[in-house]
Design a protein around this motif. Structure first.
Motif, PDB file in Angstrom:
ATOM      1  N   GLY A 108      -4.342  16.169  13.537  1.00  0.00           N
ATOM      2  CA  GLY A 108      -4.504  17.604  13.324  1.00  0.00           C
ATOM      3  C   GLY A 108      -5.895  18.106  13.659  1.00  0.00           C
ATOM      4  N   GLU A 109      -6.126  19.366  13.316  1.00  0.00           N
ATOM      5  CA  GLU A 109      -7.417  20.010  13.578  1.00  0.00           C
ATOM      6  C   GLU A 109      -8.208  20.242  12.296  1.00  0.00           C
ATOM      7  OE1 GLU A 109      -6.607  23.555  15.785  1.00  0.00           O
ATOM      8  OE2 GLU A 109      -5.910  22.478  17.566  1.00  0.00           O
ATOM      9  N   SER A 110      -7.697  19.718  11.192  1.00  0.00           N
ATOM     10  CA  SER A 110      -8.399  19.838   9.911  1.00  0.00           C
ATOM     11  C   SER A 110      -8.373  18.492   9.207  1.00  0.00           C
ATOM     12  CB  SER A 110      -7.735  20.905   9.031  1.00  0.00           C
ATOM     13  OG  SER A 110      -6.372  20.571   8.777  1.00  0.00           O
ATOM     14  N   GLU A 111      -9.195  18.338   8.172  1.00  0.00           N
ATOM     15  CA  GLU A 111      -9.248  17.087   7.435  1.00  0.00           C
ATOM     16  C   GLU A 111      -7.914  16.782   6.755  1.00  0.00           C
ATOM     17  OE1 GLU A 111     -13.919  16.545   6.123  1.00  0.00           O
ATOM     18  OE2 GLU A 111     -12.508  17.434   4.694  1.00  0.00           O
ATOM     19  N   THR A 112      -7.617  15.511   6.652  1.00  0.00           N
ATOM     20  CA  THR A 112      -6.463  15.046   5.881  1.00  0.00           C
ATOM     21  C   THR A 112      -6.988  14.348   4.640  1.00  0.00           C
ATOM     22  OG1 THR A 112      -5.054  14.774   7.831  1.00  0.00           O
ATOM     23  CG2 THR A 112      -4.456  13.509   5.873  1.00  0.00           C
ATOM     24  N   VAL A 113      -6.385  14.656   3.500  1.00  0.00           N
ATOM     25  CA  VAL A 113      -6.796  14.047   2.235  1.00  0.00           C
ATOM     26  C   VAL A 113      -5.602  13.294   1.660  1.00  0.00           C
ATOM     27  CG1 VAL A 113      -7.666  14.452  -0.094  1.00  0.00           C
ATOM     28  CG2 VAL A 113      -8.479  15.874   1.803  1.00  0.00           C
ATOM     29  N   LEU A 114      -5.811  12.026   1.344  1.00  0.00           N
ATOM     30  CA  LEU A 114      -4.740  11.201   0.793  1.00  0.00           C
ATOM     31  C   LEU A 114      -5.190  10.486  -0.470  1.00  0.00           C
ATOM     32  CD1 LEU A 114      -4.881  10.316   4.178  1.00  0.00           C
ATOM     33  CD2 LEU A 114      -2.568   9.690   3.523  1.00  0.00           C
ATOM     34  N   VAL A 115      -4.250  10.291  -1.386  1.00  0.00           N
ATOM     35  CA  VAL A 115      -4.438   9.350  -2.482  1.00  0.00           C
ATOM     36  C   VAL A 115      -3.786   8.054  -2.027  1.00  0.00           C
ATOM     37  CG1 VAL A 115      -3.826   8.747  -4.857  1.00  0.00           C
ATOM     38  CG2 VAL A 115      -4.492  11.094  -4.294  1.00  0.00           C
ATOM     39  N   TRP A 116      -4.546   6.962  -2.058  1.00  0.00           N
ATOM     40  CA  TRP A 116      -4.074   5.681  -1.535  1.00  0.00           C
ATOM     41  C   TRP A 116      -4.137   4.634  -2.647  1.00  0.00           C
ATOM     42  CZ3 TRP A 116      -3.446   5.581   4.032  1.00  0.00           C
ATOM     43  CH2 TRP A 116      -2.913   4.385   4.530  1.00  0.00           C
ATOM     44  N   VAL A 117      -3.081   3.858  -2.756  1.00  0.00           N
ATOM     45  CA  VAL A 117      -3.027   2.796  -3.776  1.00  0.00           C
ATOM     46  C   VAL A 117      -2.752   1.467  -3.079  1.00  0.00           C
ATOM     47  CG1 VAL A 117      -1.858   1.942  -5.848  1.00  0.00           C
ATOM     48  CG2 VAL A 117      -2.176   4.405  -5.514  1.00  0.00           C
ATOM     49  N   ILE A 118      -3.514   0.439  -3.429  1.00  0.00           N
ATOM     50  CA  ILE A 118      -3.357  -0.890  -2.830  1.00  0.00           C
ATOM     51  C   ILE A 118      -3.235  -1.927  -3.948  1.00  0.00           C
ATOM     52  CG2 ILE A 118      -4.419  -2.664  -1.400  1.00  0.00           C
ATOM     53  CD1 ILE A 118      -5.864  -0.555   0.134  1.00  0.00           C
TER      54      ILE A 118
ATOM     55  N   GLU B 148       0.842  -1.190   0.000  1.00  0.00           N
ATOM     56  CA  GLU B 148       0.000   0.000   0.000  1.00  0.00           C
ATOM     57  C   GLU B 148       0.882   1.247   0.000  1.00  0.00           C
ATOM     58  OE1 GLU B 148      -3.257  -0.194   2.793  1.00  0.00           O
ATOM     59  OE2 GLU B 148      -2.957  -2.349   3.074  1.00  0.00           O
ATOM     60  N   GLU B 149       0.486   2.222  -0.789  1.00  0.00           N
ATOM     61  CA  GLU B 149       1.215   3.483  -0.851  1.00  0.00           C
ATOM     62  C   GLU B 149       0.239   4.639  -0.714  1.00  0.00           C
ATOM     63  OE1 GLU B 149       3.597   3.598  -4.372  1.00  0.00           O
ATOM     64  OE2 GLU B 149       4.987   2.070  -3.630  1.00  0.00           O
ATOM     65  N   GLY B 150       0.670   5.683  -0.015  1.00  0.00           N
ATOM     66  CA  GLY B 150      -0.177   6.849   0.179  1.00  0.00           C
ATOM     67  C   GLY B 150       0.561   8.132  -0.145  1.00  0.00           C
ATOM     68  N   PHE B 151      -0.170   9.093  -0.659  1.00  0.00           N
ATOM     69  CA  PHE B 151       0.358  10.432  -0.923  1.00  0.00           C
ATOM     70  C   PHE B 151      -0.550  11.428  -0.227  1.00  0.00           C
ATOM     71  CE2 PHE B 151       0.043  14.368  -3.431  1.00  0.00           C
ATOM     72  CZ  PHE B 151       1.350  14.825  -3.313  1.00  0.00           C
ATOM     73  N   VAL B 152       0.039  12.283   0.626  1.00  0.00           N
ATOM     74  CA  VAL B 152      -0.741  13.244   1.393  1.00  0.00           C
ATOM     75  C   VAL B 152      -1.005  14.477   0.537  1.00  0.00           C
ATOM     76  CG1 VAL B 152      -0.926  14.552   3.531  1.00  0.00           C
ATOM     77  CG2 VAL B 152       0.381  12.416   3.506  1.00  0.00           C
ATOM     78  N   VAL B 153      -2.249  14.619   0.105  1.00  0.00           N
ATOM     79  CA  VAL B 153      -2.643  15.775  -0.710  1.00  0.00           C
ATOM     80  C   VAL B 153      -2.710  17.027   0.161  1.00  0.00           C
ATOM     81  CG1 VAL B 153      -4.450  16.746  -2.181  1.00  0.00           C
ATOM     82  CG2 VAL B 153      -3.931  14.292  -2.281  1.00  0.00           C
ATOM     83  N   SER B 154      -3.286  16.865   1.359  1.00  0.00           N
ATOM     84  CA  SER B 154      -3.365  17.981   2.304  1.00  0.00           C
ATOM     85  C   SER B 154      -3.538  17.433   3.717  1.00  0.00           C
ATOM     86  CB  SER B 154      -4.532  18.918   1.959  1.00  0.00           C
ATOM     87  OG  SER B 154      -5.775  18.241   2.062  1.00  0.00           O
TER      88      SER B 154
END
Length: 202
Positions: free
Chosen positions: A187-197, A148-154
């Motif tokens: 954190g105090e805000s949403e986290t958005v990630l692109v995730w690949v499995i 699994e790989e993830g990229f943190v968009v925000s």
């Protein structure tokens, strides 16, 4: 309306209904296989026979909404998964996912929303967009036979792999190679990630 025009309209409507039935059956079959479910599993979830589910997947049977809800629940997707937008040009089907036409994976509960970024299911990997509310946690305590790989968009994410903790933020990426892990949005805000499995588990 002239009789011949009425007949033509009815034929077009029947062809459209047949096309929808075939597309629904194909979607159920692809998703069932991607989830490693058998015909018997789906039959048990709906109270139908294996023969009926087989006919359904081949577009040769109609299914009531109540049974389709049970199938969706069994396969871990919302009902609207089976009704993609018809506005998509035919040449884009299986190739393009528009931002307004993403299909949700599972229920949006527990502070985590996942939307498929892959044009279809059943490929060699699955890509999705995860939106994680502050304070949300997840744990995969056992190995799943995946990479699994993830990229943190925000946003930011704390992730534990084995005995190690890593804090990642916007622009960072990571890989989990077939080992137990857990994560949290600290954190105090949403986290958005692109995730690949790979291979797909959704």
């Amino acid at each position: 309306m002239p009789i011949d025009q009425t007949a033509s309209t009815h034929r077009a409507l029947e062809a459209d209904v047949d096309s929808d039935r075939i597309a629904l059956g194909e979607e159920i079959r692809k998703l069932r296989k991607a989830r490693a479910k058998t015909l018997a599993d789906i039959a048990a979830a709906t109270g139908r026979s294996i023969s009926f589910i087989s006919q359904l997947e081949r577009g040769r049977a109609e299914i009531p909404i109540s049974d389709l809800k049970r199938i969706a629940f069994s396969l871990g997707v919302p009902m609207d998964w089976f009704f993609p937008s018809k506005e998509q040009p035919p040449e884009e089907v299986g190739r393009i996912v528009r931002s307004g036409s993403r299909r949700r994976l599972g229920p949006a509960t527990g502070g985590l929303t996942e939307e498929s970024l892959s044009p279809d299911v059943g490929g060699e990997f699955e890509m999705f967009l995860a939106t994680i509310k502050p304070g949300t946690t997840f744990e995969a305590p056992t190995t799943r036979g995946t990479v699994e790989e993830g990229f943190v968009v925000s946003g930011q994410l704390s992730i534990w792999m084995g005995d190690h903790q890593f804090d990642v933020k916007t622009g960072d990426s990571f890989r989990v190679y077939d080992e137990p892990y857990r994560w949290e949005n600290p954190g105090e805000s949403e986290t958005v990630l692109v995730w690949v499995i790979a291979p797909p588990t959704f």
